[in-house]
Scaffold this active site. Structure first.
Site, PDB file in Angstrom:
ATOM      1  N   LYS A 293      16.469 -33.033  23.145  1.00  0.00           N
ATOM      2  CA  LYS A 293      17.831 -32.487  23.007  1.00  0.00           C
ATOM      3  C   LYS A 293      18.655 -33.371  22.058  1.00  0.00           C
ATOM      4  O   LYS A 293      18.099 -33.997  21.157  1.00  0.00           O
ATOM      5  CB  LYS A 293      18.493 -32.338  24.375  1.00  0.00           C
ATOM      6  CG  LYS A 293      17.599 -31.649  25.390  1.00  0.00           C
ATOM      7  CD  LYS A 293      18.353 -31.176  26.592  1.00  0.00           C
ATOM      8  CE  LYS A 293      17.371 -30.677  27.626  1.00  0.00           C
ATOM      9  NZ  LYS A 293      17.955 -29.707  28.535  1.00  0.00           N
TER      10      LYS A 293
ATOM     11  N   ASN B 203      11.414 -32.216  25.083  1.00  0.00           N
ATOM     12  CA  ASN B 203      12.602 -31.769  24.362  1.00  0.00           C
ATOM     13  C   ASN B 203      13.671 -32.846  24.542  1.00  0.00           C
ATOM     14  O   ASN B 203      14.266 -32.950  25.601  1.00  0.00           O
ATOM     15  CB  ASN B 203      13.067 -30.426  24.948  1.00  0.00           C
ATOM     16  CG  ASN B 203      14.378 -29.966  24.361  1.00  0.00           C
ATOM     17  OD1 ASN B 203      14.823 -30.495  23.337  1.00  0.00           O
ATOM     18  ND2 ASN B 203      15.002 -28.979  25.001  1.00  0.00           N
TER      19      ASN B 203
ATOM     20  N   GLU C 228      19.791 -23.148  25.966  1.00  0.00           N
ATOM     21  CA  GLU C 228      21.019 -23.810  25.489  1.00  0.00           C
ATOM     22  C   GLU C 228      21.429 -23.240  24.128  1.00  0.00           C
ATOM     23  O   GLU C 228      22.618 -23.136  23.828  1.00  0.00           O
ATOM     24  CB  GLU C 228      20.812 -25.337  25.442  1.00  0.00           C
ATOM     25  CG  GLU C 228      20.804 -25.914  26.856  1.00  0.00           C
ATOM     26  CD  GLU C 228      20.031 -27.214  27.024  1.00  0.00           C
ATOM     27  OE1 GLU C 228      19.659 -27.861  26.027  1.00  0.00           O
ATOM     28  OE2 GLU C 228      19.779 -27.578  28.196  1.00  0.00           O
TER      29      GLU C 228
ATOM     30  N   GLY D  15      17.838 -28.922  33.878  1.00  0.00           N
ATOM     31  CA  GLY D  15      18.780 -30.041  34.008  1.00  0.00           C
ATOM     32  C   GLY D  15      19.523 -30.088  35.333  1.00  0.00           C
ATOM     33  O   GLY D  15      20.506 -30.799  35.473  1.00  0.00           O
TER      34      GLY D  15
ATOM     35  N   HIS E 260      15.611 -21.512  23.090  1.00  0.00           N
ATOM     36  CA  HIS E 260      15.958 -22.318  24.271  1.00  0.00           C
ATOM     37  C   HIS E 260      17.271 -21.779  24.851  1.00  0.00           C
ATOM     38  O   HIS E 260      18.169 -21.366  24.099  1.00  0.00           O
ATOM     39  CB  HIS E 260      16.113 -23.794  23.867  1.00  0.00           C
ATOM     40  CG  HIS E 260      16.206 -24.699  25.051  1.00  0.00           C
ATOM     41  ND1 HIS E 260      17.375 -24.833  25.779  1.00  0.00           N
ATOM     42  CD2 HIS E 260      15.279 -25.481  25.657  1.00  0.00           C
ATOM     43  CE1 HIS E 260      17.153 -25.677  26.780  1.00  0.00           C
ATOM     44  NE2 HIS E 260      15.891 -26.078  26.736  1.00  0.00           N
TER      45      HIS E 260
ATOM     46  N   SER F 295      13.507 -29.004  35.203  1.00  0.00           N
ATOM     47  CA  SER F 295      13.509 -30.148  36.109  1.00  0.00           C
ATOM     48  C   SER F 295      12.107 -30.626  36.499  1.00  0.00           C
ATOM     49  O   SER F 295      11.861 -30.994  37.653  1.00  0.00           O
ATOM     50  CB  SER F 295      14.353 -29.837  37.357  1.00  0.00           C
ATOM     51  OG  SER F 295      15.701 -29.593  36.978  1.00  0.00           O
TER      52      SER F 295
ATOM     53  N   GLU G  12      11.393 -20.799  31.424  1.00  0.00           N
ATOM     54  CA  GLU G  12      12.384 -21.783  31.845  1.00  0.00           C
ATOM     55  C   GLU G  12      13.537 -21.074  32.545  1.00  0.00           C
ATOM     56  O   GLU G  12      14.479 -20.608  31.874  1.00  0.00           O
ATOM     57  CB  GLU G  12      12.941 -22.517  30.622  1.00  0.00           C
ATOM     58  CG  GLU G  12      11.908 -23.304  29.853  1.00  0.00           C
ATOM     59  CD  GLU G  12      12.555 -24.505  29.180  1.00  0.00           C
ATOM     60  OE1 GLU G  12      12.221 -25.628  29.559  1.00  0.00           O
ATOM     61  OE2 GLU G  12      13.411 -24.313  28.318  1.00  0.00           O
TER      62      GLU G  12
HETATM   63  C1  PEP Z   1      14.624 -28.181  28.834  1.00  0.00           C
HETATM   64  O1  PEP Z   1      15.576 -28.656  28.218  1.00  0.00           O
HETATM   65  O2  PEP Z   1      13.914 -27.337  28.282  1.00  0.00           O
HETATM   66  C2  PEP Z   1      14.364 -28.624  30.208  1.00  0.00           C
HETATM   67  C3  PEP Z   1      13.391 -28.074  30.868  1.00  0.00           C
HETATM   68  O3  PEP Z   1      15.193 -29.607  30.680  1.00  0.00           O
HETATM   69  P1  PEP Z   1      15.002 -30.413  32.086  1.00  0.00           P
HETATM   70  O4  PEP Z   1      13.582 -30.853  32.147  1.00  0.00           O
HETATM   71  O5  PEP Z   1      15.967 -31.534  31.953  1.00  0.00           O
HETATM   72  O6  PEP Z   1      15.343 -29.447  33.174  1.00  0.00           O
END
Ligand code: PEP
Length: 241
Positions: free
Chosen positions: A10, A8, A97, A170, A95, A205, A164
């Site tokens: 972003k 992803n 976000e 993040g 997601h 992460s 997630e």
């Molecule tokens: C994500 O944006 O779905 C995600 C898992 O981000 P990160 O790997 O940066 O935690």
């Protein structure tokens, strides 16, 4: 079944960075065998050129979101049909976000999933609890409610769930292996009840350093990767983990 490694990107890489990433990835993929299913989800304006740059390498294209409408006067929205025309096979929906910054309700998410499934895009549906919900021991209730937003009668639909935990996205924090295993069991159990054998990915992460251990857990069918997908050395480590 092949594991999924979903990137992803972003709203982070600009065109030159996106181009460099996909160039590096494509040459590595073309030289490798026995790879997982790699899915790259760039920002909308880059979908077409990223798809063209795959040059036949077995990498799939995904979008980070889609409209809940089929077509019409919805300024700024991108329909599932448009995504398909750009070569997308996958779309991320729900997601955290999007849920948080765009107040996407369960009803909107259900409509988005319906749109995507109508056009045979594989939906990567994200669920996961916030830090506060976790502290209040509401993790499973939250996941259950989020899964209930999926449309009824989706048996055998092209669907992947990404667990997630919001507090792990993040932040550099990852869920413990036990937490991941338990959450994935719970999700698989919920999906079985509605007749779906759904792959479940972990996201939060994931790095080149922790991917191998996470991917070796029994009920982890892949990973969704944010930050680490923007560094080809790390991302490739995850792909071959
Ligand atoms: C994500 O944006 O779905 C995600 C898992 O981000 P990160 O790997 O940066 O935690």
């Amino acid at each position: 079944m092949k594991k999924f490694i979903v990137a992803n990107w972003k709203m982070i890489p600009l065109r030159a960075e996106a181009k460099a990433l996909v160039e590096q990835l494509t040459s590595k993929v073309l030289a490798a065998t026995n790879l997982p299913q790699i899915v790259i989800c760039p920002p909308y304006p880059y979908l077409t050129f990223v798809q063209e740059m795959f040059s036949g390498a077995p990498i799939a294209l995904g979008a980070q979101d889609c409209s809940s409408h089929e077509e019409g006067a919805f300024t700024g929205e991108v329909s599932v049909t448009m995504l398909k025309e750009c070569g997308c096979q996958y779309v991320i929906i729900g997601h955290s976000e999007r849920r948080h910054y765009h107040q996407e309700s369960e009803e909107i998410l259900r409509q988005k999933v319906e749109q995507a499934l109508k056009q045979d895009l594989t939906v990567i549906f994200c669920v996961g609890e916030s830090k506060l919900q976790r502290e209040n021991e509401e993790t499973y209730a939250v996941i259950k409610r989020q899964l209930e937003a999926l449309p009824e009668k989706i048996s055998h639909a092209p669907l992947v769930i990404a667990y997630e935990p919001v507090w792990a996205i993040g932040t550099g924090l990852t869920a413990s292996f036990d937490d991941i295993k338990n959450a994935h069991d719970f999700i698989k159990g919920c999906m079985k009840k509605i007749g779906q054998e759904t792959p479940v990915l972990y996201g939060g992460s994931v790095t080149g350093e922790n991917a191998q251990e996470i991917l070796s857990l029994d009920n982890v069918d892949g990973v969704l990767v944010g930050r680490a997908s923007l560094n080809m050395e790390s991302f490739w480590k995850i792909c071959v983990a």
